[in-house]
Design a protein around this motif. Sequence first.
Motif, PDB file in Angstrom:
ATOM      1  N   ARG A   1      -2.958  15.661  -9.106  1.00 37.16           N
ATOM      2  CA  ARG A   1      -1.828  15.616  -8.743  1.00 37.16           C
ATOM      3  C   ARG A   1      -1.387  16.960  -8.147  1.00 37.16           C
ATOM      4  NH1 ARG A   1       3.122  12.651 -11.915  1.00 37.16           N
ATOM      5  NH2 ARG A   1       1.931  10.943 -11.263  1.00 37.16           N
TER       6      ARG A   1
ATOM      7  N   VAL B   1       9.429   0.797  -4.951  1.00 36.12           N
ATOM      8  CA  VAL B   1      10.796   0.831  -4.904  1.00 36.12           C
ATOM      9  C   VAL B   1      11.497  -0.528  -4.060  1.00 36.12           C
ATOM     10  CG1 VAL B   1      12.941   2.052  -3.781  1.00 36.12           C
ATOM     11  CG2 VAL B   1      11.117   3.509  -4.665  1.00 36.12           C
ATOM     12  N   ASP B   2      10.952  -0.658  -3.110  1.00 37.04           N
ATOM     13  CA  ASP B   2      11.278  -2.051  -2.678  1.00 37.04           C
ATOM     14  C   ASP B   2      11.209  -3.049  -3.639  1.00 37.04           C
ATOM     15  OD1 ASP B   2      12.275  -3.259  -0.188  1.00 37.04           O
ATOM     16  OD2 ASP B   2      10.411  -4.553  -0.356  1.00 37.04           O
TER      17      ASP B   2
ATOM     18  N   ASN C   1      -8.477   9.135  -9.755  1.00 40.38           N
ATOM     19  CA  ASN C   1      -7.526   8.544 -10.672  1.00 40.38           C
ATOM     20  C   ASN C   1      -7.843   7.256 -11.483  1.00 40.38           C
ATOM     21  OD1 ASN C   1      -5.315  10.549 -11.232  1.00 40.38           O
ATOM     22  ND2 ASN C   1      -4.102   9.930  -9.388  1.00 40.38           N
TER      23      ASN C   1
ATOM     24  N   LYS D   1      13.895  -3.034  -6.404  1.00 39.56           N
ATOM     25  CA  LYS D   1      15.042  -3.688  -5.907  1.00 39.56           C
ATOM     26  C   LYS D   1      15.021  -5.157  -5.944  1.00 39.56           C
ATOM     27  CE  LYS D   1      16.866  -2.289  -1.850  1.00 39.56           C
ATOM     28  NZ  LYS D   1      16.739  -1.648  -0.597  1.00 39.56           N
ATOM     29  N   ARG D   2      13.986  -5.885  -5.799  1.00 36.50           N
ATOM     30  CA  ARG D   2      13.950  -7.508  -5.585  1.00 36.50           C
ATOM     31  C   ARG D   2      13.767  -7.959  -7.064  1.00 36.50           C
ATOM     32  NH1 ARG D   2      10.087  -8.836  -1.804  1.00 36.50           N
ATOM     33  NH2 ARG D   2       9.176  -6.706  -1.707  1.00 36.50           N
TER      34      ARG D   2
ATOM     35  N   HIS E   1      -0.519   7.333  -5.059  1.00 39.46           N
ATOM     36  CA  HIS E   1       0.452   8.055  -4.477  1.00 39.46           C
ATOM     37  C   HIS E   1       0.618   7.242  -3.032  1.00 39.46           C
ATOM     38  CE1 HIS E   1      -0.185  11.256  -7.094  1.00 39.46           C
ATOM     39  NE2 HIS E   1      -1.417  11.207  -7.188  1.00 39.46           N
ATOM     40  N   GLY E   2       1.908   7.313  -2.637  1.00 36.25           N
ATOM     41  CA  GLY E   2       1.981   6.928  -1.255  1.00 36.25           C
ATOM     42  C   GLY E   2       2.348   5.447  -1.275  1.00 36.25           C
TER      43      GLY E   2
ATOM     44  N   GLU F   1       3.436   5.366 -11.863  1.00 31.96           N
ATOM     45  CA  GLU F   1       2.609   6.049 -10.944  1.00 31.96           C
ATOM     46  C   GLU F   1       1.586   6.572 -11.492  1.00 31.96           C
ATOM     47  OE1 GLU F   1       3.400   9.311  -7.296  1.00 31.96           O
ATOM     48  OE2 GLU F   1       4.763   8.931  -8.752  1.00 31.96           O
ATOM     49  N   LYS F   2       0.312   6.250 -11.047  1.00 32.88           N
ATOM     50  CA  LYS F   2      -0.771   6.891 -11.917  1.00 32.88           C
ATOM     51  C   LYS F   2      -1.015   8.111 -11.588  1.00 32.88           C
ATOM     52  CE  LYS F   2      -3.399   2.741 -10.845  1.00 32.88           C
ATOM     53  NZ  LYS F   2      -4.361   1.987  -9.712  1.00 32.88           N
TER      54      LYS F   2
ATOM     55  N   ILE G   1      14.314   8.035  -6.287  1.00 32.57           N
ATOM     56  CA  ILE G   1      13.250   7.380  -7.264  1.00 32.57           C
ATOM     57  C   ILE G   1      12.143   8.372  -7.452  1.00 32.57           C
ATOM     58  CG2 ILE G   1      11.545   5.640  -7.464  1.00 32.57           C
ATOM     59  CD1 ILE G   1      13.824   3.608  -6.014  1.00 32.57           C
TER      60      ILE G   1
ATOM     61  N   SER H   1      -5.136  12.813  -0.929  1.00 29.69           N
ATOM     62  CA  SER H   1      -4.214  11.433  -1.605  1.00 29.69           C
ATOM     63  C   SER H   1      -5.460  10.440  -1.906  1.00 29.69           C
ATOM     64  CB  SER H   1      -3.434  11.064  -0.417  1.00 29.69           C
ATOM     65  OG  SER H   1      -3.146   9.832  -0.947  1.00 29.69           O
TER      66      SER H   1
ATOM     67  N   HIS I   1      -3.287  17.717  -4.953  1.00 33.79           N
ATOM     68  CA  HIS I   1      -2.391  17.000  -4.055  1.00 33.79           C
ATOM     69  C   HIS I   1      -1.170  17.203  -3.446  1.00 33.79           C
ATOM     70  CE1 HIS I   1      -0.900  12.570  -3.083  1.00 33.79           C
ATOM     71  NE2 HIS I   1      -1.350  13.069  -2.078  1.00 33.79           N
TER      72      HIS I   1
ATOM     73  N   ASP J   1      -1.526  -4.019  -9.715  1.00 34.30           N
ATOM     74  CA  ASP J   1      -1.873  -2.859  -9.003  1.00 34.30           C
ATOM     75  C   ASP J   1      -1.262  -3.247  -7.534  1.00 34.30           C
ATOM     76  OD1 ASP J   1      -2.835  -0.710  -8.031  1.00 34.30           O
ATOM     77  OD2 ASP J   1      -4.994  -1.491  -7.954  1.00 34.30           O
TER      78      ASP J   1
ATOM     79  N   LYS K   1      -0.486  18.673   0.185  1.00 35.75           N
ATOM     80  CA  LYS K   1       0.583  17.695   0.932  1.00 35.75           C
ATOM     81  C   LYS K   1       1.866  18.316   1.129  1.00 35.75           C
ATOM     82  CE  LYS K   1       1.055  12.423   0.951  1.00 35.75           C
ATOM     83  NZ  LYS K   1       1.049  11.565   0.160  1.00 35.75           N
TER      84      LYS K   1
ATOM     85  N   ARG L   1      -2.169  -1.759  -4.504  1.00 36.87           N
ATOM     86  CA  ARG L   1      -2.969  -1.755  -3.438  1.00 36.87           C
ATOM     87  C   ARG L   1      -4.239  -2.695  -3.864  1.00 36.87           C
ATOM     88  NH1 ARG L   1      -4.984   3.495  -0.649  1.00 36.87           N
ATOM     89  NH2 ARG L   1      -3.006   3.471  -0.198  1.00 36.87           N
TER      90      ARG L   1
ATOM     91  N   ASP M   1       5.724 -11.167  -4.115  1.00 33.46           N
ATOM     92  CA  ASP M   1       6.898 -11.833  -3.086  1.00 33.46           C
ATOM     93  C   ASP M   1       6.834 -13.422  -3.450  1.00 33.46           C
ATOM     94  OD1 ASP M   1       8.081  -9.660  -1.818  1.00 33.46           O
ATOM     95  OD2 ASP M   1       6.636  -9.892  -0.537  1.00 33.46           O
TER      96      ASP M   1
ATOM     97  N   VAL N   1       4.682   4.552  -3.161  1.00 30.71           N
ATOM     98  CA  VAL N   1       6.217   4.497  -3.898  1.00 30.71           C
ATOM     99  C   VAL N   1       7.109   3.602  -3.151  1.00 30.71           C
ATOM    100  CG1 VAL N   1       8.103   6.162  -4.566  1.00 30.71           C
ATOM    101  CG2 VAL N   1       5.901   6.793  -4.914  1.00 30.71           C
ATOM    102  N   PRO N   2       7.356   3.591  -1.856  1.00 31.67           N
ATOM    103  CA  PRO N   2       8.459   3.053  -0.864  1.00 31.67           C
ATOM    104  C   PRO N   2       8.191   1.688  -1.316  1.00 31.67           C
ATOM    105  CG  PRO N   2       7.410   4.762   0.249  1.00 31.67           C
ATOM    106  CD  PRO N   2       6.563   4.607  -0.892  1.00 31.67           C
TER     107      PRO N   2
END
Lengths: 195, 670
Positions: B474, A93-94, B424, A97-98, A86-87, A105-106, B659, B417, B477, A54, B481, A56, A67, A89-90
């Motif tokens: 979703r 993605v990072d 969720n 890449k590593r 949600h939120g 995504e839930k 992505i 969110s 949301h 998870d 958003k 978060r 890491d 994602v970045p």
Amino acid sequence: MLHIVDDEEVIRDSLVWLAQSRNIPAVAHASAEDFLSACEQLQFDPGGDCVLLDIRMPQQSGGALFDVMAERKLTDRLPVIFLTGHGDVPMAVDSLKRGAFDFFEKPFNDNKLMDRVEEALASSRKAGESAAVQVRLTNLSAREREVLQLILAGKMNKVIADQLGISMRTVEVHRAHIFDKMNVKTAVELAGLLK
Amino acid sequence: MLVLLSLAILTGLPWQAQRMEASDKQAQLIADTLWVEQTIRFQLDRNEETVGLIAADIMRGQLSPKQFIERTRPLAGNSREISRLMWMDPSGNAVAASDGINISLLQLPPSTQQAAAQAAKTHLPRYSQPESPDNTDGALQIDYWLPMFADDHYIGLLGITYQVASLLDDMVPWWFAQDNQMDLLDDDDSVVAQREAGGPGRGVYTHRRVLDLPGLNLILRTNSVKAAPKLMPNLLVGTVIVLSLGLAWTLWALSRDVNRRLAVEGALREQVEFRTAMENSLVTGMRARDLEGRLTYVNPAFCAMVGLSAEQLLGRLPPMPYWAAEALGEYQKRLAEISAGTMTPQGFETTFQRADGTRFPVLIFEAELRDETGAHTGWMGSILDISERRQAEELSYLQREKLQSSARLASMGEIASTLAHELNQPLAAISSYATGALNLLNDSATTNSPRDALLKPVLEKAAAQAQRAGQIIRSVHAFVKQREPARLPLPIRTVIDTVQPLITLQAQPSFVKVTIVIAPDLPPVLADRVLIEQVILNLTRNAIESMQQVPPARRQLRIDIAAGMTVAHHSAVTVTITDQGHGIPDDIAERLYSPFFSTKAEGMGMGLNICRTVIEFHGGTLTHSVNPTGGAIFRFALPAIDLTASTLTSEATSEAGMINPRVTGTHSTT
């Protein structure tokens, strides 16, 4: 073995249940710290390992844990699949890449997740096997390694004996030792292993 | 020049006066001397005449010696200068004498004898040289000898003996003698007689006059006892000098007065220039009105404000050309208030009209005008054009509105969110449980009990409904958003510049001192400007609220912007917000970012949760720690754009799109 790292107990419990329904052995960890301490005495599963992480979590986040794992070069034997809200994602993605295996995504489709987990387990298994083969190769003597090269080249015992200037009998002993040390029964199996 | 002239006059005038006085005195003396001489001569002449008459009688033989004595005795008695008269016969024997004592000529001094002989010889009367006879005590005498002839026959002499001293003593009046020393000198300048009744002469005014007598030359010398005239001896000169001095003083006083007047005039002019410059430089309009409301003064700022020239305005009576038609009632009411003296000193706002008809808001302050006697003469008003202030206020209000609305939008998005995330979790669990159960049922398909056949569709439905709920959340949301945060490269300074006035606004009521330190040369960050502004405002608001109970001196909010690192070891810009408030207790710190958790009564508990979401969306982290000097420190890092890698911005955008197709979709619309 599937390692589930999530601060939410109901998620841990349901995912363990889901994994078991697919005959995937699973163990749950309540936090990144718990998982890291478990890693200290971790025995790799011959059936492969995978981490459902998870992103978060209250203390050390999934990203931070990843890491640490990347730093310890654990991500080959322990492929990581991220679970994101949600939120996030970045960050996911990072991580991808590593070297993260994947991210979901839930809310996610459970069986698709399990399919991906199985692929991760297979990947882990393979990484584990190749690691094992490397270990076995190191056990071979120099002469045995020469003989191994010639066997893999598809040479008959007689040709090998001629080429190396040794008796047929000696070649056969070497061959038996190689099969024994590499834990194979046939030359084909050996070739498959070292492909 | 004038002074030199005055000095010359002042010195010349007394000198001139002295000269004049001296010459006057001298002339006076000469005249007096002449008069004295005349007097003496006249007396002598009279005596000669008298003696001549007697001689004529004798020569006619009509006078006996006895008669002679009788006639001459009173004469000698009356004329004190005459010591005696005598009659000599031709041989020089005394015939008769006024005193009755006959002394022959030979008994008289030689000079007398000589003079007598001379007279007889020349037939002319003659005076003898002064000489003192033996019988006198050295007193000098002169004798007058008149020869007498009868038919050309010498018959004798008549003589008058004068006491030389008595010539001066008896013949010169006392008042003259009082002022002058008089001497009689003989030919050798030896003094033969002297009178100095008024003391010795000073030798300043002298005169010599020859007393020419037959046979005798006497010189009458007068010598005034008066001294040389003093430089300022008389009242006139004194007055002139006093007047001159007075004149000089008057001149000096006049020049001083003129100088003073010039200085005052200069100062006044300077003051006027100063005031004019001040009036011209004022942006505040000024106008003065008399008691009737007539405009008596306007300054250039006022003219510029209403767009009318001073000529067009001065002398105007209400209604004024700059009054807006719709506010006429208000003006009249105000004018009445002012006249009644019930106006407020705080000033009032109203609307004026420019020459072109446009309206503008003004703030007016009125003050009473009083003249030098303190009498009320009118009103002075200062007028401030507050349209700019109004605009600024409106702008600030709009800015706040915009921020608040975007904050509301952001909050709604974040609530959705968060709700999605929170819902969720259980939905995911339900779904997983159901799927797991189905998996087991499918796995044990071989047994296929009738109960399994009943359970299977129900579990499938449960899983499907869980999935559906997830999809609904979703989509809601996604709907809320609408505005997906757009991250653009921007210098952090522009964000700070925007929020700084708002932070100040937040801090002012609580008297919190705000310090913002921005490190130089920071790289730009990739951020959604409005969201980051909201995060900073949220954190500063928390910080300011946390300091409301601490002593004012400790109410210090500090914002540091510096270069730093993100968790993923990318270069970043860190924003640190430090307060000295009540700090964060440990039990609260655990749940600090939990949604719907708040320590504030009216708080929704979304602030920090949203902040963290926003920062994490930006790829950064929001952390907090304890301020060593008390209070809390919140710090977040935003990934910075490495200026050396110019492609990074586009890379980041395309990655996000690749992505997450949903993000790309909203991107294209924003």
